[in-house]
Design an enzyme around this catalytic site. Structure first.
Site, PDB file in Angstrom:
ATOM      1  N   LYS A 206       2.842  -7.223  -5.541  1.00  0.00           N
ATOM      2  CA  LYS A 206       1.434  -7.440  -5.215  1.00  0.00           C
ATOM      3  C   LYS A 206       0.545  -6.804  -6.291  1.00  0.00           C
ATOM      4  O   LYS A 206       1.017  -6.024  -7.120  1.00  0.00           O
ATOM      5  CB  LYS A 206       1.156  -6.851  -3.827  1.00  0.00           C
ATOM      6  CG  LYS A 206       1.901  -7.590  -2.692  1.00  0.00           C
ATOM      7  CD  LYS A 206       1.632  -6.934  -1.341  1.00  0.00           C
ATOM      8  CE  LYS A 206       2.233  -7.737  -0.187  1.00  0.00           C
ATOM      9  NZ  LYS A 206       1.997  -7.083   1.126  1.00  0.00           N
TER      10      LYS A 206
ATOM     11  N   TYR B 143       1.074 -17.149   4.241  1.00  0.00           N
ATOM     12  CA  TYR B 143       1.248 -16.347   5.453  1.00  0.00           C
ATOM     13  C   TYR B 143       1.302 -17.212   6.712  1.00  0.00           C
ATOM     14  O   TYR B 143       1.832 -16.763   7.730  1.00  0.00           O
ATOM     15  CB  TYR B 143       0.194 -15.250   5.541  1.00  0.00           C
ATOM     16  CG  TYR B 143       0.551 -14.090   4.613  1.00  0.00           C
ATOM     17  CD1 TYR B 143       1.622 -13.244   4.917  1.00  0.00           C
ATOM     18  CD2 TYR B 143      -0.138 -13.866   3.430  1.00  0.00           C
ATOM     19  CE1 TYR B 143       1.986 -12.198   4.075  1.00  0.00           C
ATOM     20  CE2 TYR B 143       0.214 -12.821   2.568  1.00  0.00           C
ATOM     21  CZ  TYR B 143       1.277 -11.990   2.904  1.00  0.00           C
ATOM     22  OH  TYR B 143       1.647 -10.967   2.065  1.00  0.00           O
TER      23      TYR B 143
ATOM     24  N   ARG C  73      14.849  -6.564   1.976  1.00  0.00           N
ATOM     25  CA  ARG C  73      13.990  -5.903   2.971  1.00  0.00           C
ATOM     26  C   ARG C  73      14.386  -4.431   3.128  1.00  0.00           C
ATOM     27  O   ARG C  73      13.534  -3.565   3.275  1.00  0.00           O
ATOM     28  CB  ARG C  73      14.102  -6.590   4.336  1.00  0.00           C
ATOM     29  CG  ARG C  73      13.431  -7.923   4.430  1.00  0.00           C
ATOM     30  CD  ARG C  73      11.929  -7.857   4.321  1.00  0.00           C
ATOM     31  NE  ARG C  73      11.259  -7.306   5.462  1.00  0.00           N
ATOM     32  CZ  ARG C  73       9.981  -7.550   5.782  1.00  0.00           C
ATOM     33  NH1 ARG C  73       9.246  -8.362   5.029  1.00  0.00           N
ATOM     34  NH2 ARG C  73       9.420  -6.986   6.818  1.00  0.00           N
TER      35      ARG C  73
ATOM     36  N   THR D  35       6.761  -2.242   6.751  1.00  0.00           N
ATOM     37  CA  THR D  35       5.420  -2.682   6.335  1.00  0.00           C
ATOM     38  C   THR D  35       4.462  -1.535   6.002  1.00  0.00           C
ATOM     39  O   THR D  35       3.753  -1.579   5.000  1.00  0.00           O
ATOM     40  CB  THR D  35       4.810  -3.553   7.464  1.00  0.00           C
ATOM     41  OG1 THR D  35       5.729  -4.614   7.740  1.00  0.00           O
ATOM     42  CG2 THR D  35       3.464  -4.120   7.076  1.00  0.00           C
TER      43      THR D  35
ATOM     44  N   ASN E  36       0.925  -2.161   0.083  1.00  0.00           N
ATOM     45  CA  ASN E  36       2.333  -1.747   0.168  1.00  0.00           C
ATOM     46  C   ASN E  36       3.192  -2.332  -0.940  1.00  0.00           C
ATOM     47  O   ASN E  36       4.394  -2.473  -0.802  1.00  0.00           O
ATOM     48  CB  ASN E  36       2.893  -2.063   1.561  1.00  0.00           C
ATOM     49  CG  ASN E  36       2.730  -3.530   1.925  1.00  0.00           C
ATOM     50  OD1 ASN E  36       2.363  -4.351   1.082  1.00  0.00           O
ATOM     51  ND2 ASN E  36       3.019  -3.872   3.174  1.00  0.00           N
TER      52      ASN E  36
ATOM     53  N   HIS F 266       5.643  -8.059  -1.404  1.00  0.00           N
ATOM     54  CA  HIS F 266       5.985  -8.981  -0.321  1.00  0.00           C
ATOM     55  C   HIS F 266       7.462  -9.312  -0.464  1.00  0.00           C
ATOM     56  O   HIS F 266       7.931  -9.582  -1.568  1.00  0.00           O
ATOM     57  CB  HIS F 266       5.181 -10.289  -0.400  1.00  0.00           C
ATOM     58  CG  HIS F 266       5.786 -11.316   0.498  1.00  0.00           C
ATOM     59  ND1 HIS F 266       5.609 -11.302   1.859  1.00  0.00           N
ATOM     60  CD2 HIS F 266       6.651 -12.334   0.243  1.00  0.00           C
ATOM     61  CE1 HIS F 266       6.308 -12.288   2.406  1.00  0.00           C
ATOM     62  NE2 HIS F 266       6.954 -12.930   1.443  1.00  0.00           N
TER      63      HIS F 266
ATOM     64  N   GLU G  45       9.196 -20.128   2.003  1.00  0.00           N
ATOM     65  CA  GLU G  45       8.340 -19.447   1.023  1.00  0.00           C
ATOM     66  C   GLU G  45       8.707 -19.793  -0.420  1.00  0.00           C
ATOM     67  O   GLU G  45       7.816 -19.924  -1.268  1.00  0.00           O
ATOM     68  CB  GLU G  45       8.428 -17.929   1.213  1.00  0.00           C
ATOM     69  CG  GLU G  45       7.759 -17.456   2.490  1.00  0.00           C
ATOM     70  CD  GLU G  45       7.857 -15.958   2.701  1.00  0.00           C
ATOM     71  OE1 GLU G  45       7.241 -15.468   3.660  1.00  0.00           O
ATOM     72  OE2 GLU G  45       8.544 -15.265   1.926  1.00  0.00           O
TER      73      GLU G  45
HETATM   74  P1  ADP Z   1       5.696  -7.462   5.647  1.00  0.00           P
HETATM   75  O1  ADP Z   1       4.985  -7.614   4.330  1.00  0.00           O
HETATM   76  O2  ADP Z   1       6.360  -6.105   5.767  1.00  0.00           O
HETATM   77  O3  ADP Z   1       6.618  -8.599   5.971  1.00  0.00           O
HETATM   78  P2  ADP Z   1       3.854  -8.614   7.594  1.00  0.00           P
HETATM   79  O4  ADP Z   1       4.442  -9.942   7.277  1.00  0.00           O
HETATM   80  O5  ADP Z   1       3.824  -8.206   9.024  1.00  0.00           O
HETATM   81  O6  ADP Z   1       4.561  -7.431   6.781  1.00  0.00           O
HETATM   82  O7  ADP Z   1       2.341  -8.547   7.050  1.00  0.00           O
HETATM   83  C1  ADP Z   1       2.026  -9.076   5.786  1.00  0.00           C
HETATM   84  C2  ADP Z   1       1.169  -8.110   5.015  1.00  0.00           C
HETATM   85  O8  ADP Z   1      -0.104  -7.988   5.645  1.00  0.00           O
HETATM   86  C3  ADP Z   1       1.688  -6.672   4.933  1.00  0.00           C
HETATM   87  O9  ADP Z   1       2.627  -6.490   3.896  1.00  0.00           O
HETATM   88  C4  ADP Z   1       0.410  -5.880   4.699  1.00  0.00           C
HETATM   89  O10 ADP Z   1       0.008  -5.916   3.327  1.00  0.00           O
HETATM   90  C5  ADP Z   1      -0.613  -6.672   5.504  1.00  0.00           C
HETATM   91  N1  ADP Z   1      -0.816  -6.166   6.879  1.00  0.00           N
HETATM   92  C6  ADP Z   1       0.019  -6.324   7.926  1.00  0.00           C
HETATM   93  N2  ADP Z   1      -0.518  -5.806   9.059  1.00  0.00           N
HETATM   94  C7  ADP Z   1      -1.720  -5.317   8.729  1.00  0.00           C
HETATM   95  C8  ADP Z   1      -2.774  -4.651   9.453  1.00  0.00           C
HETATM   96  N3  ADP Z   1      -2.675  -4.419  10.759  1.00  0.00           N
HETATM   97  N4  ADP Z   1      -3.873  -4.268   8.778  1.00  0.00           N
HETATM   98  C9  ADP Z   1      -3.993  -4.514   7.472  1.00  0.00           C
HETATM   99  N5  ADP Z   1      -3.054  -5.139   6.716  1.00  0.00           N
HETATM  100  C10 ADP Z   1      -1.922  -5.529   7.325  1.00  0.00           C
HETATM  101 MG    MG Z   2       6.228 -10.580   6.469  1.00  0.00          MG
END
Ligand code: ADP
Ligand code: MG
Length: 201
Positions: free
Chosen positions: A14, A54, A119, A125, A156, A159, A170
């Protein structure tokens, strides 16, 4: 069923990962497991690409909202909303800003249990609760609380596809079939060949 060694997963470094100069470190962590990098490009995504990415999984909204709410509840704190879809709608808005703020690097990694392995190395996350030893646990510190306080996405660094079906949707969203290279590296023989032949003279 396809052999697990053919599994592929999507990784995106990212914008914050690039700004933090962590490209090499991130690639090193996946590469040293034996996984093979089969596609890579740098680009500045559009908001439409991020929204589509997403929303590829119709269940993502519910799960992202529920994860956020349960992280507050676990800490005995009050979530900003108790409706997972409402939480998710605001996350999508924040993600569009975050993910289009600068260049990203998209990659496809291939090899045994690629989705699960990537992962595991990436971590959970929320960096605040991600385990030490994972990329998100070792290199960044963001939290649901900080992100919500400032109405922004959790930073974070990475992705990574969450499941095999998610990866299968994806990867074509980010790469044309001809951008994914089929090739061999010698260590695949040690990782996957049925017999360990050709070592001794
Ligand atoms: P991951 O990236 O671990 O698969 P998710 O698919 O649940 O996580 O969410 C996608 C991305 O959205 C996360 O990596 C993070 O950057 C952001 N995100 C998720 N939940 C939140 C939240 N409650 N508030 C702000 N940003 C969030
Ligand atoms: Mg995800």
């Amino acid at each position: 069923m396809a052999h697990p060694k053919t599994e592929r997963t999507l990784v995106i470094v990212k914008p914050d990962g690039i700004q933090r100069a962590l490209i090499g470190e991130i690639i090193r962590r996946y590469e040293r497991t034996g996984l093979k990098l089969v596609a890579l490009k740098m680009l500045i995504p559009t908001e439409a690409m991020i929204e589509e990415h997403y929303l590829l999984d119709p269940n993502w909204k519910k799960s992202v909202g529920e994860k956020a709410i349960s992280s507050y509840v676990k800490k005995g704190e009050k979530p900003p909303s108790t409706d997972p879809i409402e939480v998710a709608d605001s996350v999508v808005v924040s993600l569009k800003k975050y993910m289009t703020s600068g260049p990203v690097i998209a990659m496809v990694w291939e090899g045994g249990h690629a989705v699960e392995l990537v992962r595991k190395i990436t971590g959970s996350t929320e960096p605040r609760s991600a385990s030490i030893g994972t990329i998100r646990g070792d290199f960044v510190l963001d939290s649901y609380q900080m992100a919500d306080t400032d109405t922004r996405a959790i930073r974070n660094l990475i992705h990574a596809s969450g499941t095999v079906p998610e990866a299968e949707k994806e990867i074509p969203h980010w790469f044309k079939p001809e951008e994914i290279i089929r090739y061999h590296v010698p260590h695949e023989a040690t990782l996957y060949d049925v017999d360990m032949k050709g070592i001794l003279e």
